[in-house]
Design a protein around this motif. Structure first.
Motif, PDB file in Angstrom:
ATOM      1  N   LYS A  37       0.825  -1.209   0.000  1.00 49.06           N
ATOM      2  CA  LYS A  37       0.000   0.000   0.000  1.00 49.06           C
ATOM      3  C   LYS A  37       0.854   1.251   0.000  1.00 49.06           C
ATOM      4  O   LYS A  37       1.899   1.302   0.635  1.00 49.06           O
ATOM      5  N   HIS A  38       0.353   2.267  -0.689  1.00 51.61           N
ATOM      6  CA  HIS A  38       1.051   3.541  -0.758  1.00 51.61           C
ATOM      7  C   HIS A  38       0.993   4.244   0.596  1.00 51.61           C
ATOM      8  O   HIS A  38      -0.035   4.201   1.287  1.00 51.61           O
ATOM      9  N   PRO A  44      -3.594   0.422  -3.105  1.00 51.17           N
ATOM     10  CA  PRO A  44      -2.735  -0.705  -3.484  1.00 51.17           C
ATOM     11  C   PRO A  44      -1.682  -0.275  -4.509  1.00 51.17           C
ATOM     12  O   PRO A  44      -1.939   0.573  -5.354  1.00 51.17           O
ATOM     13  N   ILE A  45      -0.513  -0.876  -4.397  1.00 54.16           N
ATOM     14  CA  ILE A  45       0.595  -0.587  -5.304  1.00 54.16           C
ATOM     15  C   ILE A  45       0.768  -1.782  -6.240  1.00 54.16           C
ATOM     16  O   ILE A  45       0.814  -2.929  -5.790  1.00 54.16           O
ATOM     17  N   ASP A  46       0.902  -1.508  -7.512  1.00 50.78           N
ATOM     18  CA  ASP A  46       1.181  -2.540  -8.505  1.00 50.78           C
ATOM     19  C   ASP A  46       2.689  -2.790  -8.498  1.00 50.78           C
ATOM     20  O   ASP A  46       3.467  -1.898  -8.823  1.00 50.78           O
ATOM     21  N   VAL A  47       3.089  -3.974  -8.088  1.00 50.46           N
ATOM     22  CA  VAL A  47       4.512  -4.297  -7.998  1.00 50.46           C
ATOM     23  C   VAL A  47       4.958  -5.221  -9.138  1.00 50.46           C
ATOM     24  O   VAL A  47       5.783  -6.111  -8.953  1.00 50.46           O
ATOM     25  N   THR A  48       4.427  -4.951 -10.315  1.00 47.51           N
ATOM     26  CA  THR A  48       4.819  -5.686 -11.506  1.00 47.51           C
ATOM     27  C   THR A  48       6.296  -5.416 -11.789  1.00 47.51           C
ATOM     28  O   THR A  48       6.765  -4.291 -11.638  1.00 47.51           O
ATOM     29  N   LYS A  63       6.590 -11.811  -2.034  1.00 41.75           N
ATOM     30  CA  LYS A  63       5.291 -11.392  -2.580  1.00 41.75           C
ATOM     31  C   LYS A  63       4.171 -12.357  -2.193  1.00 41.75           C
ATOM     32  O   LYS A  63       3.017 -11.962  -2.116  1.00 41.75           O
ATOM     33  N   SER A 122       7.056  -1.152   0.445  1.00 44.27           N
ATOM     34  CA  SER A 122       6.085  -0.288  -0.237  1.00 44.27           C
ATOM     35  C   SER A 122       6.600   1.143  -0.346  1.00 44.27           C
ATOM     36  O   SER A 122       6.444   1.789  -1.387  1.00 44.27           O
ATOM     37  N   TYR A 125       9.568   1.264  -2.755  1.00 45.25           N
ATOM     38  CA  TYR A 125       9.089   1.033  -4.113  1.00 45.25           C
ATOM     39  C   TYR A 125       8.314   2.227  -4.666  1.00 45.25           C
ATOM     40  O   TYR A 125       8.554   2.676  -5.777  1.00 45.25           O
ATOM     41  N   SER A 136      11.230   2.444  -7.561  1.00 43.04           N
ATOM     42  CA  SER A 136      10.824   1.597  -8.686  1.00 43.04           C
ATOM     43  C   SER A 136      11.093   2.303 -10.007  1.00 43.04           C
ATOM     44  O   SER A 136      11.165   1.662 -11.051  1.00 43.04           O
ATOM     45  N   GLN A 142      13.547  -4.854  -7.375  1.00 42.91           N
ATOM     46  CA  GLN A 142      12.778  -5.234  -6.191  1.00 42.91           C
ATOM     47  C   GLN A 142      13.594  -6.156  -5.287  1.00 42.91           C
ATOM     48  O   GLN A 142      13.520  -6.060  -4.065  1.00 42.91           O
TER      49      GLN A 142
END
Length: 159
Positions: A37-38, A44-48, A63, A122, A125, A136, A142
């Motif tokens: 989470k930011h 929610p944070i996209d951690v692609t 993850k 988070s 990132y 990021s 990561q």
């Protein structure tokens, strides 16, 4: 097809527990995975992964479970120290007790989520306030973020 009350009750007797068990099992799987989470709004944070970035076994584990397997791994901690010196120490100090950036050790956190590895990840990132940019968007993977976290936690170990 007609159902009589006694037939319906007997079918529900078997169906309801089965549906409940399926729902609880599906919920447990989702609840076990960490949510990134930011720091600002909890979104929610996209951690692609970035193109060309590799999902190491340590990152995959993190993850899935939120467990940083690099904690206590001396080679990873040493690598994390070098990365911390390169990317973090200018703001957070060589001992991570804070400088122009907040302390990362000692339990007094500007962002409470920093107390957990998932929360610290988070913030590294996606960034936070002030000069804390989203790493990021820099040349930090990561997996390297996990090593930095392992190093920072090693500074606080045993205190």
């Amino acid at each position: 097809m007609r159902f009589y009350p006694d037939q319906l009750a007997s079918r529900l007797y078997f169906l309801v527990p089965m549906l409940l068990a399926m729902t609880l099992h599906a919920g447990a799987d989702a609840a076990d995975k960490p949510v990134f989470k930011h720091a600002f709004d909890g979104a929610p944070i996209d951690v692609t992964l970035k193109p060309g970035e590799t999902e190491t076994p340590a990152l995959k584990e993190f993850k899935q479970t939120g467990t940083n397997v690099y904690r206590g791994d001396q080679a990873a901690v040493k690598s994390g120290m070098a990365l911390y010196d390169q990317w973090c120490q200018v703001c957070h100090g060589a001992d991570a007790k804070g400088k122009m950036g907040p302390p990362l050790v000692g339990g007094k956190h500007i962002y409470p989520q920093t107390a957990t590895d998932v929360g610290m990840f988070s913030i590294i990132y996606a960034g936070a306030s002030g000069a804390m940019q989203a790493f990021s968007k820099r040349d930090l993977t990561q997996d390297e973020m996990l090593k930095i976290i392992a190093y920072v936690r090693s500074l606080d170990a045993g205190k």
